[in-house]
Design a protein around this motif. Structure first.
Motif, PDB file in Angstrom:
ATOM      1  N   VAL A 295      16.133   3.228  10.548  1.00 12.20           N
ATOM      2  CA  VAL A 295      17.289   3.932  11.120  1.00 12.20           C
ATOM      3  C   VAL A 295      18.287   4.246  10.003  1.00 12.20           C
ATOM      4  N   GLY A 296      18.504   3.240   9.145  1.00 14.89           N
ATOM      5  CA  GLY A 296      19.412   3.429   8.014  1.00 14.89           C
ATOM      6  C   GLY A 296      18.940   4.548   7.101  1.00 14.89           C
ATOM      7  N   SER A 297      17.615   4.597   6.857  1.00 14.02           N
ATOM      8  CA  SER A 297      17.079   5.639   5.976  1.00 14.02           C
ATOM      9  C   SER A 297      17.320   7.022   6.571  1.00 14.02           C
ATOM     10  N   VAL A 298      17.080   7.129   7.871  1.00 13.84           N
ATOM     11  CA  VAL A 298      17.291   8.416   8.532  1.00 13.84           C
ATOM     12  C   VAL A 298      18.760   8.840   8.394  1.00 13.84           C
ATOM     13  N   LEU A 299      19.649   7.895   8.664  1.00 14.29           N
ATOM     14  CA  LEU A 299      21.086   8.171   8.567  1.00 14.29           C
ATOM     15  C   LEU A 299      21.469   8.580   7.144  1.00 14.29           C
ATOM     16  N   PHE A 300      20.945   7.834   6.188  1.00 12.61           N
ATOM     17  CA  PHE A 300      21.252   8.111   4.787  1.00 12.61           C
ATOM     18  C   PHE A 300      20.770   9.503   4.402  1.00 12.61           C
ATOM     19  N   THR A 301      19.548   9.825   4.827  1.00 10.25           N
ATOM     20  CA  THR A 301      18.995  11.143   4.505  1.00 10.25           C
ATOM     21  C   THR A 301      19.873  12.242   5.105  1.00 10.25           C
ATOM     22  N   MET A 302      20.255  12.050   6.361  1.00  9.50           N
ATOM     23  CA  MET A 302      21.068  13.074   7.024  1.00  9.50           C
ATOM     24  C   MET A 302      22.385  13.299   6.283  1.00  9.50           C
ATOM     25  N   THR A 303      23.111  12.222   6.004  1.00 12.26           N
ATOM     26  CA  THR A 303      24.408  12.403   5.339  1.00 12.26           C
ATOM     27  C   THR A 303      24.221  12.919   3.916  1.00 12.26           C
ATOM     28  N   PHE A 304      23.125  12.491   3.268  1.00 11.78           N
ATOM     29  CA  PHE A 304      22.879  12.959   1.907  1.00 11.78           C
ATOM     30  C   PHE A 304      22.665  14.468   1.890  1.00 11.78           C
ATOM     31  N   VAL A 305      21.846  14.948   2.833  1.00 18.65           N
ATOM     32  CA  VAL A 305      21.584  16.387   2.909  1.00 18.65           C
ATOM     33  C   VAL A 305      22.882  17.144   3.221  1.00 18.65           C
ATOM     34  N   LEU A 306      23.686  16.584   4.133  1.00 18.60           N
ATOM     35  CA  LEU A 306      24.950  17.251   4.480  1.00 18.60           C
ATOM     36  C   LEU A 306      25.876  17.341   3.268  1.00 18.60           C
ATOM     37  N   ASN A 307      26.024  16.227   2.562  1.00 14.95           N
ATOM     38  CA  ASN A 307      26.907  16.232   1.387  1.00 14.95           C
ATOM     39  C   ASN A 307      26.416  17.196   0.319  1.00 14.95           C
ATOM     40  N   LEU A 308      25.083  17.198   0.144  1.00 18.47           N
ATOM     41  CA  LEU A 308      24.496  18.075  -0.865  1.00 18.47           C
ATOM     42  C   LEU A 308      24.773  19.540  -0.500  1.00 18.47           C
ATOM     43  N   THR A 309      24.553  19.861   0.775  1.00 19.16           N
ATOM     44  CA  THR A 309      24.804  21.237   1.234  1.00 19.16           C
ATOM     45  C   THR A 309      26.240  21.634   0.948  1.00 19.16           C
ATOM     46  N   SER A 310      27.155  20.750   1.313  1.00 21.09           N
ATOM     47  CA  SER A 310      28.567  21.100   1.146  1.00 21.09           C
ATOM     48  C   SER A 310      28.897  21.262  -0.336  1.00 21.09           C
ATOM     49  N   GLU A 311      28.261  20.432  -1.181  1.00 23.40           N
ATOM     50  CA  GLU A 311      28.506  20.539  -2.623  1.00 23.40           C
ATOM     51  C   GLU A 311      27.983  21.869  -3.167  1.00 23.40           C
ATOM     52  N   ILE A 312      26.819  22.281  -2.678  1.00 23.40           N
ATOM     53  CA  ILE A 312      26.243  23.556  -3.131  1.00 23.40           C
ATOM     54  C   ILE A 312      27.137  24.716  -2.701  1.00 23.40           C
ATOM     55  N   ILE A 313      27.595  24.664  -1.458  1.00 21.19           N
ATOM     56  CA  ILE A 313      28.473  25.742  -0.964  1.00 21.19           C
ATOM     57  C   ILE A 313      29.731  25.822  -1.820  1.00 21.19           C
ATOM     58  N   LEU A 314      30.308  24.648  -2.121  1.00 20.53           N
ATOM     59  CA  LEU A 314      31.549  24.628  -2.906  1.00 20.53           C
ATOM     60  C   LEU A 314      31.335  25.188  -4.305  1.00 20.53           C
ATOM     61  N   THR A 315      30.203  24.805  -4.916  1.00 21.88           N
ATOM     62  CA  THR A 315      29.921  25.306  -6.261  1.00 21.88           C
ATOM     63  C   THR A 315      29.796  26.826  -6.245  1.00 21.88           C
ATOM     64  N   LYS A 316      29.109  27.337  -5.226  1.00 20.18           N
ATOM     65  CA  LYS A 316      28.949  28.786  -5.113  1.00 20.18           C
ATOM     66  C   LYS A 316      30.296  29.461  -4.946  1.00 20.18           C
ATOM     67  N   MET A 317      31.170  28.834  -4.135  1.00 17.96           N
ATOM     68  CA  MET A 317      32.468  29.443  -3.891  1.00 17.96           C
ATOM     69  C   MET A 317      33.280  29.492  -5.179  1.00 17.96           C
ATOM     70  N   ARG A 318      33.254  28.378  -5.935  1.00 18.81           N
ATOM     71  CA  ARG A 318      34.023  28.340  -7.175  1.00 18.81           C
ATOM     72  C   ARG A 318      33.559  29.427  -8.129  1.00 18.81           C
ATOM     73  N   ARG A 319      32.235  29.613  -8.166  1.00 22.15           N
ATOM     74  CA  ARG A 319      31.709  30.643  -9.050  1.00 22.15           C
ATOM     75  C   ARG A 319      32.175  32.015  -8.583  1.00 22.15           C
ATOM     76  N   LYS A 320      32.185  32.192  -7.264  1.00 20.74           N
ATOM     77  CA  LYS A 320      32.573  33.491  -6.698  1.00 20.74           C
ATOM     78  C   LYS A 320      34.032  33.801  -7.022  1.00 20.74           C
ATOM     79  N   LEU A 321      34.864  32.789  -6.924  1.00 19.03           N
ATOM     80  CA  LEU A 321      36.282  33.020  -7.196  1.00 19.03           C
ATOM     81  C   LEU A 321      36.580  32.926  -8.682  1.00 19.03           C
ATOM     82  N   ARG A 322      35.542  32.750  -9.467  1.00 19.87           N
ATOM     83  CA  ARG A 322      35.670  32.670 -10.937  1.00 19.87           C
ATOM     84  C   ARG A 322      36.725  31.656 -11.347  1.00 19.87           C
ATOM     85  N   MET A 323      36.611  30.456 -10.796  1.00 17.91           N
ATOM     86  CA  MET A 323      37.609  29.442 -11.155  1.00 17.91           C
ATOM     87  C   MET A 323      37.055  28.537 -12.246  1.00 17.91           C
TER      88      MET A 323
END
Lengths: 323, 291
Positions: A295-323
């Protein structure tokens, strides 16, 4: 007159001097070590969780994680049941009720926190005067500092009765009460992240909008929010990850009944609450023990994927805004 | 879309934004056609004792200047001399700066834009602005140019398409981007981005275009294109351009104002300012002895 006796180094001497500085070298290594340690810790936790979780399959089949066909004495026949009933003559380890409970708490919690959080962030970043913001920001940070057990206690004792009075629910402790509690815990994170995203929108863009004759509202809705939309989504995803991982509030306020349901006013048990409630009283190395790690592994995987997604989106946004 | 007349400033709904209409005496006493400068050009913008303060700092000191219609007026001077502040006060962009205060008058077609009751939204439609750093929205080229018309309530797709095409043609960009209007404006080169910004400003049919060092961040070829464009645009628009580049001022402008320490030192035709300025300071700056 300056004394001429000081001998100046030749270019060759100057350039072949040792450029080595022990202190800087040490500090640099220490920083690298600190970075590597944190990555290593995450990897080790990951490995440990999975190593333990996988051992569940030594004795059980992967299908057990969905459900089991068991004899139902009331209906007097065999039925397929998706249940978490770990302490039983015939233990059942279906993850479905737990995932269902987690989603039923985390999704509404994220929506509630996002509605209030985004509104609050827009107010803070676009409308509040500097003095007001200086007062409101620390207040919000204080909210983030409330121990979740306190929020849980508040939800369990006061809010649960209040909501039961309004919605006339069958169960006093249910997913909705938990979701409101989790929303309170998630709200400050979402506000902070969304506000960062809004403030990262360059002043130029606002000026351009105003110069075209936009009002403040038009500028906020047509320029600032669309420009920051990836940051806002990242904040919501991160908030959702936090809501999934929140434990104390759901242990106290959701009723802990592992039921497969879509009813938000039903008692539910989340993955986190399940681990918190059972891991302390389980025999190490038993099937139940390994199931909880799974159960812990499933939870960890889920939150890990969510955090990773959000990090990728943020990186893309920063690049887009040329910051 | 019909060309905007200055009287539209008063026809706009202003109730929630700015309150009451300006008093009668704020309206022009003399018809526009009768106001003329020494050069025979009708005046579009007049400033009278215009001062701007940022907190306790005075950025602009009693500037009185007549900006002619359908001509290019360049504002030159060393950094911090107030030329950008002056430009931004012509469409009240300084309003959004915290602690900024404006004294004096700016009259566009004889109407004081700092009078109570002036609709700032309509004013900015009348006087568009292009900024130093190209600042397209992170949207498609089409949406960038259509931003202004949409703000002002135009929803009809074919009308918008027409406006966008017209604006891009005026900004000499249509041929380069007509096949990729749906692509992000951020994919364009710096010079193209700046022309998107110009098209965006033109799409709301302004009468005045204010440019704040529009070519300072561009390469020589893009700069040449922008300058060519400015030359083309002055047939229909009153252009005020701030520039650091004195050759540029000499190349593109008909009139030049030299600012120093917040004051307008000298104003006249570009030819006169660059050949026989009246003031010693102007001459020193122009010849590069100072600044």
């Amino acid at each position: 007159m300056r004394s001429m006796s000081v001998s100046h180094p030749t270019t060759h001497e100057l350039l072949s001097q040792k450029g080595f500085r022990l202190k800087e070298w040490l500090i640099e290594r220490m920083l690298v070590a600190a970075g590597i340690t944190s990555i290593a810790i995450i990897l080790l936790i990951f490995l440990f969780l999975f190593k333990e979780g996988v051992q569940f399959f030594k004795t059980a089949s992967p299908f057990d994680l969905i459900g089991k066909t068991v004899f139902d004495p009331y209906e007097e026949r065999h039925v397929f049941k998706m249940m978490w009933q770990a302490v039983s003559v015939l233990p059942k380890y279906s993850l479905i009720p737990l995932i269902c409970g987690s989603l039923l708490v985390a999704l509404p919690a994220t929506i509630i926190a996002a509605v209030f959080g985004i509104g609050c962030a827009i107010y803070l970043s676009e409308m509040a005067s500097a003095q007001l913001r200086e007062f409101l920001k620390p207040t919000l940070e204080l909210l983030a500092g409330i121990p979740s057990v306190v929020i849980g206690f508040f939800m369990l004792t006061l809010a649960a009765s209040f909501f039961q009075g309004i919605f006339h629910t069958k169960f006093r402790l249910n997913a909705f009460v938990g979701a409101v509690g989790v929303a309170i815990a998630t709200f400050p994170i979402i506000v902070t992240l969304v506000e960062d995203a809004l403030r990262a929108v360059p002043r130029d863009l606002r000026d351009a909008s105003y110069a075209l004759g936009a009002t403040k509202w038009q500028t906020i809705w047509d320029t600032v929010v669309p420009t920051a939309i990836s940051g806002i989504s990242a904040a919501m995803i991160l908030g959702f990850g936090r809501a999934l991982g929140e434990t104390m509030i759901v242990v106290m306020a959701t009723g802990k009944a592992p039921i497969v349901t879509g009813n938000i006013f039903s008692s539910v048990r989340t993955m986190t609450a399940n681990i918190a409630a059972e891991l302390g009283s389980v025999a190490q190395g038993s099937e139940h023990y390994y199931a909880l790690f799974l159960v812990g592994s499933v939870l960890f995987t889920m939150t890990f994927v969510l955090n990773l997604t959000s990090e990728i989106i943020l990186t893309k946004m920063r690049r887009k805004l040329r910051m | 879309m019909r060309t905007m007349s200055v009287l539209d400033m008063f026809e706009f709904k202003t109730d929630e934004e700015t309150g009451t209409l300006p008093r009668k005496e704020a309206r022009p006493k003399t018809p526009l056609s009768q106001i003329e400068t020494h050069e025979g050009q009708p005046i579009k913008i007049m400033t009278r004792n215009l001062s701007v303060f940022y907190g306790i700092n005075q950025a602009l000191i009693n500037v009185t200047m007549d900006i002619p219609q359908k001509a290019v007026t360049a504002l030159i001077g060393p950094s911090g001399c107030g030329k950008s502040t002056f430009l931004r006060s012509l469409n009240r962009m300084n309003d959004s700066i915290l602690g900024a205060r404006t004294d004096g008058k700016v009259l566009i077609d004889g109407i004081n834009i700092y009078a109570p009751g002036i609709n700032v939204v309509a004013l900015r439609r009348l006087a568009g602005m292009v900024f130093q750093k190209s600042n397209p929205f992170p949207k498609s080229i089409f949406d960038n140019v259509a931003y202004g018309p949409r703000l002002h309530g135009i929803q009809n797709a074919s009308v918008l398409e027409e406006l966008v095409e017209e604006a891009l043609k005026k900004a000499a960009l249509w041929e380069e981007v007509k096949d990729r209007l749906g692509r992000s404006a951020l994919e364009l080169s710096g010079g193209q981005q700046q022309r998107v910004c110009i098209a965006r400003a033109l799409a709301v049919n302004p009468e005045i275009v204010l440019m704040d060092e529009p070519a300072s961040a561009l390469d020589p070829i893009s700069t040449a294109k922008i300058e060519e464009l400015i030359h083309e645009l002055k047939k229909n628009y009153t252009i005020v351009i701030v520039t650091h580049n004195m050759q540029q001022a000499a190349r593109v402008s008909d009139f030049t104002g030299y600012f120093y320490l917040g004051s307008l030192v000298e104003f006249g035709t570009t030819k006169k300012i660059f050949t026989t300025p009246d003031k010693k300071e102007t001459e020193d700056y122009i010849t590069g002895r100072f600044g």
